[in-house]
Design a protein around this motif. Structure first.
Motif, short mmCIF file in Angstrom:
data_model
loop_
_atom_site.label_atom_id
_atom_site.label_comp_id
_atom_site.label_asym_id
_atom_site.label_seq_id
_atom_site.Cartn_x
_atom_site.Cartn_y
_atom_site.Cartn_z
N UNK A 1 12.09 19.76 60.53
CA UNK A 1 12.59 20.55 61.66
C UNK A 1 14.11 20.64 61.64
N UNK A 2 14.61 21.73 62.21
CA UNK A 2 16.05 21.88 62.39
C UNK A 2 16.51 20.88 63.44
N UNK A 3 17.50 20.09 63.10
CA UNK A 3 18.05 19.11 64.05
C UNK A 3 19.19 19.74 64.84
N UNK A 4 20.09 20.44 64.14
CA UNK A 4 21.24 21.04 64.82
C UNK A 4 21.94 21.98 63.86
N UNK A 5 22.70 22.92 64.43
CA UNK A 5 23.66 23.72 63.67
C UNK A 5 25.01 23.58 64.35
N UNK A 6 26.07 23.80 63.60
CA UNK A 6 27.39 23.68 64.19
C UNK A 6 28.46 23.65 63.14
N UNK A 7 29.59 23.06 63.48
CA UNK A 7 30.70 22.94 62.53
C UNK A 7 30.40 21.82 61.54
#
Length: 542
Positions: A31-37
């Motif tokens: 699963x995708x945990x997070x997106x960001x910088x």
């Protein structure tokens, strides 16, 4: 907060239509945990996190080919390549067939697929006589690119029991001229030829699933709809899929469409086993039921309200009368299936819309997303009726690239220019997906994307540029709208926390690159499926 098992950093991460571009994405498990910088994602990594440096490349949700034939895509890997790229002339095709015959025991079948006679200088179909002269010692079946027309030589026709006196089957045409067979078998007429060939074994079908899925992974495609499962060997294909999934040999997520045509349907045994729309898991799930209502435009068998150019008596092939189609649609809907029926010509689409309108009138609150596969030729009235009945168009924009010039030849410019109007559907909010219909066309996504961006054919003809999409809308068709068409928009099609970790990384930024560069000089360099790297061309990944 969980620690990432895989992190992609230093890139441009397109999370979905209208969402901000990120630098990095973290994955935990599947699963995708997070997106960001980069810094935000670095805080989610640990000593056991696999970190991949994207080097500024574009990452997107895994692509979803919303209509193809996965088993056939794998099976034809060993056939003669009859596409224009491999055999640009009729003579080149016959040379390739002769070469294969020289390597094949006498009496064994020689099979080829992919020819498009509109790409040849004379525009004429191959014939049984020509195949007899080229391959006198082998039965030959040569399938047109569209899959709706097969040319057989005399040996093949004899094995199929087809003679000049054989009547046309319902929904099929046997080609004749001067009282002799031409070798052409359109639509249902080709069934006897298929039946005369040796059926693939269960293991061969599993290998085809595996080979087809691996090919898709190399293009960044992580999900697909397999259209008309059961067409090759009935329930054996369902068994093959379950075994491939069980044994880790299924390299792509599959939404399996069941063949529902009269006489060859596998819907009833699937229903008896409880296999209805939605049953399965994230890798293999039962999708809808497919019924064929017409053929292909390039083969002049799509059912039209106006005749083909130069053939005033040819309106194409109507596969089923209204009462039979309506009864099937009513029955399959009532059994718990989404309908994903084939309709290309405007007459066929109108017939399907009427069938789906009946279902909506009888069951106004139903939640099925009934689809029209291909949906090539529509007008504003048909579009409005589709919207009112909740019907989704499921086109293949690569048809513009591969066959657009042929459409002009067989339909004339007026109708051809408005083929597969994805721009109109997008503006109307109809959530159009896209696909390849492989092996009709290659599953390579770059000609498909190029066609959505430019509406250009392979020869540079532009079919109504008003139907072109922006780059972001084209990617949405390939991701989010594909997921929506199978009811999976909450788990895939975008890169949001909790969604399935399916990602494709490309050598060019598809959002900003020149369309010509996308077509001619782009590749998928990394594919992540279910949180695992399944295709990797990147160097120096840490």
């Amino acid at each position: 907060m969980s620690v990432a098992t895989l992190a992609l950093r230093n890139g441009r991460v397109w999370c979905g239509y209208g969402l901000p571009i990120a630098q990095a994405v973290a994955i935990h498990g599947n699963r995708i945990l997070a997106t960001g910088s980069d810094d935000e994602i670095a805080a989610l990594t640990g000593p056991d996190t696999k970190v991949v440096d994207l080097g500024g490349r574009l990452a997107t949700p895994g692509l979803n080919d919303a209509h193809l034939h996965l088993i056939s895509t794998g099976l034809i890997q060993g056939w003669v390549d009859a596409t224009a790229a491999a055999a640009p002339t009729r003579d080149a095709l016959y040379d390739a067939l002769r070469k294969r015959a020289a390597e094949t025991p006498k009496g064994a079948w020689v099979l080829g697929r992919g020819f498009d006679q509109t790409r040849w200088p004379d525009g004429q179909m191959p014939t049984a006589d020509e195949l007899d002269a080229a391959l006198p010692d082998h039965p030959v079946a040569l399938v047109r690119a569209c899959g709706h027309i097969t040319i057989g030589n005399s040996a093949a026709l004899a094995l199929a029991g087809i003679t000049a006196d054989t009547p046309d089957p319902d929904g099929g045409v046997i080609g004749r001229a001067g009282g002799r067979l031409t070798g052409l078998l359109a639509e249902n007429a080709a069934d006897a030829l298929r039946a005369a060939r040796p059926a693939p074994t269960l293991e061969e079908i599993i290998r085809a699933i595996e080979a087809g899925g691996q090919l898709l992974a190399r293009f960044g495609i992580t999900s697909c709809m397999d259209a008309a499962v059961g067409q090759i060997d009935g329930m054996t294909e369902i068994r093959a899929y379950h075994l491939a999934s069980r044994d880790g040999r299924l390299p792509v997520r599959v939404w399996a469409t069941l063949l529902g045509d009269p006489g060859s349907s596998i819907v009833e045994p699937c229903h008896d086993a409880g296999l209805v729309t939605g049953v399965g898991n994230d890798m293999f799930r039962i999708g809808g039921v497919k019924i064929f209502t017409d053929g292909s435009a390039g083969g002049r068998t799509a059912w039209m309200t106006r005749p083909y150019a130069g053939q005033p008596d040819n309106y194409g092939v109507q596969m089923l009368p209204d009462d039979e189609l309506f009864a099937l649609v009513d029955r399959y809907h009532g059994m718990g299936y989404t309908l994903v029926c084939h309709g290309i010509g405007d007459a066929a689409i109108d017939q399907l819309v009427r069938a789906y309108e009946r279902v909506r009138a009888a069951d106004p609150d139903h939640g099925f997303r009934h689809r029209i596969e291909h949906c090539g030729y529509v007008d504003d009235a048909l579009n409005r009726r589709m919207i009112a009945a909740g019907i989704l168009p499921a086109p293949q924009q690569v048809f513009i690239h591969d066959f657009g010039d042929g459409y002009v030849a067989v339909l004339g410019p007026e109708r051809a220019l408005n083929s597969y109007p994805i721009g109109t559907w997008d503006r109307l909010g109809m959530k159009p997906s896209t696909g390849s219909d492989s092996p009709v066309c290659s599953p390579d996504p770059f000609p498909n994307l190029h066609a959505m961006l430019t509406r250009q054919t392979i020869n540079g003809t532009v079919l109504n540029p008003d139907e072109a999409l922006t780059a972001e809308a084209a990617l949405r068709a390939y991701t989010e709208h594909g997921a929506y068409s199978t009811g999976d928009e909450d788990v895939k099609g975008r890169l949001l926390p909790g969604m399935l970790a399916d990602i494709a990384v490309f050598s060019r930024d598809l959002l900003t690159a020149h369309p010509g560069d996308i077509l001619n000089d782009t590749r998928c360099e990394l594919t992540v499926l279910d949180g695992r790297i399944v295709h990797d061309l990147l160097e120096g990944a840490a």
